[in-house]
Design an enzyme around this catalytic site. Structure first.
Site, mmCIF file in Angstrom:
data_model
loop_
_atom_site.group_PDB
_atom_site.id
_atom_site.type_symbol
_atom_site.label_atom_id
_atom_site.label_comp_id
_atom_site.label_asym_id
_atom_site.label_seq_id
_atom_site.Cartn_x
_atom_site.Cartn_y
_atom_site.Cartn_z
ATOM 1 N N LEU A 19 1.020 -1.241 0.175
ATOM 2 C CA LEU A 19 -0.053 0.017 0.071
ATOM 3 C C LEU A 19 0.909 1.168 -0.010
ATOM 4 O O LEU A 19 1.005 1.956 0.920
ATOM 5 C CB LEU A 19 -0.736 0.074 1.186
ATOM 6 N N ILE A 70 2.162 -0.488 5.596
ATOM 7 C CA ILE A 70 1.580 0.632 5.813
ATOM 8 C C ILE A 70 2.342 1.674 4.780
ATOM 9 O O ILE A 70 3.408 1.595 4.198
ATOM 10 C CB ILE A 70 2.388 1.125 7.092
ATOM 11 N N SER A 71 1.397 2.509 4.202
ATOM 12 C CA SER A 71 1.976 3.248 3.041
ATOM 13 C C SER A 71 2.854 4.052 3.167
ATOM 14 O O SER A 71 3.143 4.884 4.315
ATOM 15 C CB SER A 71 0.517 3.928 2.540
ATOM 16 N N GLN A 72 3.345 4.360 2.054
ATOM 17 C CA GLN A 72 4.600 5.314 2.165
ATOM 18 C C GLN A 72 3.908 6.767 2.462
ATOM 19 O O GLN A 72 2.905 7.157 2.142
ATOM 20 C CB GLN A 72 5.425 5.510 0.744
#
Length: 266
Positions: free
Chosen positions: A16, A113-115
């Site tokens: 994500l 966990i998204s950038q």
């Protein structure tokens, strides 16, 4: 928000929030350690963000915000939210050193966990496109980091996660930060949020080349939807709007997200 030189190479991380960074650009804001401060009462489950704070983590977030500004994020509310939310809280202790590096990190179940740049960009896109900031629906809670950012930007956040253990983890993370304007649900996100049909904005944190009809039906004349659209390995962040009964789309950043899946699991 394209890079000035237009040159991007793939961030070597899955899930994500993989985007393309400018060639040769450093992301070295790693932390050596975090000291998590315990609440005054050992039986208390409610801890404030300040109790999880250290000077090191605060400085790291300030540096991250400067970096996001350099990459094109301009909305002050989004930047304030990024600076306010302690990203390390959403990670396992062994990931703390990389909490404020601008990259996606694994959280288990083949999810990430998204950038931070992607979180900030999608948040900025949804604020720009939404006519109101009362109610937002998030498809894909994950560990709750994007949810926490949205809680600073909208009056009410509804978030759906298909993986039970991640939904429970997100609920705990948000409770530790005393975030009380987010409602989480473990269910099939491709069905939207049954019983709630009106949202100011919808944000989808998994990719599809064809969004499910239940989600498309939620795009009312005053609703926008932000999602990564495209085939596996390459998608573009896309803003969808309802214009006189027809769905229009506008694409921006090239990204790579995990696929949007139906069903639920533990």
């Amino acid at each position: 928000f394209q890079a000035e030189d237009g040159i991007r190479d793939s961030v070597a991380s899955r899930g994500l929030g993989d985007v393309y960074k400018r060639q040769g650009e450093s992301t070295n804001f790693a932390l050596s350690t975090f000291t998590v401060m315990l609440p005054s009462s050992p039986n208390s489950d409610q801890r404030t963000a300040r109790q999880f704070e250290t000077r090191r983590s605060s400085r790291a977030r300030m540096k991250l915000v400067k970096r996001l500004k350099h990459k094109g994020i301009r909305n002050p509310a989004v930047l304030d939210a990024i600076e306010a939310v302690p990203r390390h809280l959403f990670l396992d202790p062994e990931q703390f050193d990389n909490a404020y590096v601008d990259t996606a990190l694994p959280i288990g179940h083949a999810q990430t966990i998204s950038q931070p740049f992607v979180v900030a960009l999608m948040s900025e896109m949804v604020l720009t496109a939404a006519k109101n900031n009362r109610r937002v629906l998030e498809i894909g809670t994950g560990c709750g980091y994007q949810t926490a950012i949205l809680s600073h930007l909208f009056d009410k956040v509804y978030s759906v996660e298909r993986i039970l253990s991640l939904s429970q983890r997100a609920e705990k993370n948000l409770a530790l930060l005393c975030i009380n304007n987010a409602t989480l649900q473990h269910s099939d996100g491709t069905d939207g949020w049954p019983g709630h049909e009106t949202f100011d904005a919808i944000i989808v944190t998994a990719a599809s080349d064809n969004l499910p009809q239940p989600l498309l039906r939620l795009i009312k004349p005053d609703t926008c939807l932000i999602a990564p659209i495209g085939v596996s390995g390459y998608q573009q962040l896309t803003t969808l709007r309802n214009q006189n009964g027809l769905i229009s789309s506008e694409t921006t950043e090239a990204v790579r997200f995990v696929p949007l899946l139906s069903g639920t699991c533990d």
